[in-house]
Structures are given as C-alpha cells and as structure tokens.
Design a protein around this motif. Structure first.
Motif, mmCIF file in Angstrom:
data_model
loop_
_atom_site.group_PDB
_atom_site.id
_atom_site.type_symbol
_atom_site.label_atom_id
_atom_site.label_comp_id
_atom_site.label_asym_id
_atom_site.label_seq_id
_atom_site.Cartn_x
_atom_site.Cartn_y
_atom_site.Cartn_z
ATOM 1 N N UNK A 8 0.841 -1.213 0.000
ATOM 2 C CA UNK A 8 0.000 0.000 0.000
ATOM 3 C C UNK A 8 0.868 1.253 0.000
ATOM 4 N N UNK A 9 1.957 1.204 0.767
ATOM 5 C CA UNK A 9 2.871 2.350 0.785
ATOM 6 C C UNK A 9 3.487 2.573 -0.591
ATOM 7 N N UNK A 10 3.883 1.491 -1.237
ATOM 8 C CA UNK A 10 4.465 1.602 -2.580
ATOM 9 C C UNK A 10 3.441 2.123 -3.578
ATOM 10 N N UNK A 11 2.200 1.651 -3.475
ATOM 11 C CA UNK A 11 1.143 2.141 -4.364
ATOM 12 C C UNK A 11 0.891 3.628 -4.141
ATOM 13 N N UNK A 12 0.910 4.054 -2.892
ATOM 14 C CA UNK A 12 0.708 5.469 -2.585
ATOM 15 C C UNK A 12 1.835 6.311 -3.160
ATOM 16 N N UNK A 13 3.075 5.805 -3.037
ATOM 17 C CA UNK A 13 4.217 6.528 -3.600
ATOM 18 C C UNK A 13 4.139 6.594 -5.125
ATOM 19 N N UNK A 14 3.728 5.502 -5.752
ATOM 20 C CA UNK A 14 3.571 5.502 -7.211
ATOM 21 C C UNK A 14 2.477 6.476 -7.643
ATOM 22 N N UNK A 15 1.393 6.509 -6.902
ATOM 23 C CA UNK A 15 0.310 7.446 -7.217
ATOM 24 C C UNK A 15 0.779 8.894 -7.065
ATOM 25 N N UNK A 16 1.551 9.139 -6.034
ATOM 26 C CA UNK A 16 2.086 10.487 -5.807
ATOM 27 C C UNK A 16 3.054 10.864 -6.930
ATOM 28 N N UNK A 17 3.927 9.944 -7.313
ATOM 29 C CA UNK A 17 4.855 10.196 -8.418
ATOM 30 C C UNK A 17 4.102 10.493 -9.716
#
Length: 77
Positions: A8-17
């Motif tokens: 979930x953290x990685x998905x959030x970071x990808x969404x932010x990027x």
C-alpha cells in the motif's frame, strides 16, 4: 500483513509520483503556450514599430491595431 502494508505504501508513492509527473507535464505545456502567445504578441509589436520607422504605416494606425494610445506606441519608438 507487513507485506500488504508495504504494498500500500508503494502504491501510494507511485500514485504520488504519477500525480507530480502529470502536474509537471501540464505546467510545462501551459508555460510553452504562454511563451508562444507572448512571443507572437512581441513579434507583432516589433513588426508595427519597424513599419512605422520605415514610414510604411502611421503611428495612429499601428497604435489602433495594437489596442494602445498613440502616446503609448510612440513611447516605444
């Protein structure tokens, strides 16, 4: 459970990027459009100034076409 949290953290970071990259691309595109518009307006002004200097047009006609007063236009000469 730990792996789900990490995912979930990685998905959030990808969404932010993705959001940042999209905003950057839109900003660049908008900047290019504004720069082009300003360049065209500046080119138009210089063309009228040049034609008046060459006595092809009058200051009155040029200022009217540019939407400014004769005094404003002549101050640029």
């Amino acid at each position: 459970m730990f792996s789900q949290l990490r995912m979930r953290e990685e998905q959030a970071l990808l969404a932010q990027d993705y959001a940042l990259e999209t905003a950057r691309a839109e900003g660049v595109e908008q900047g290019l459009e504004q720069g082009l518009e300003q360049g065209l307006e500046r080119g138009k002004l210089f063309a009228f100034l040049d034609m008046v200097r060459q006595h092809v047009l009058t200051s009155e006609f040029a200022s009217q076409q540019l939407g400014m007063t004769v005094a404003e236009f002549e101050s640029l000469l």
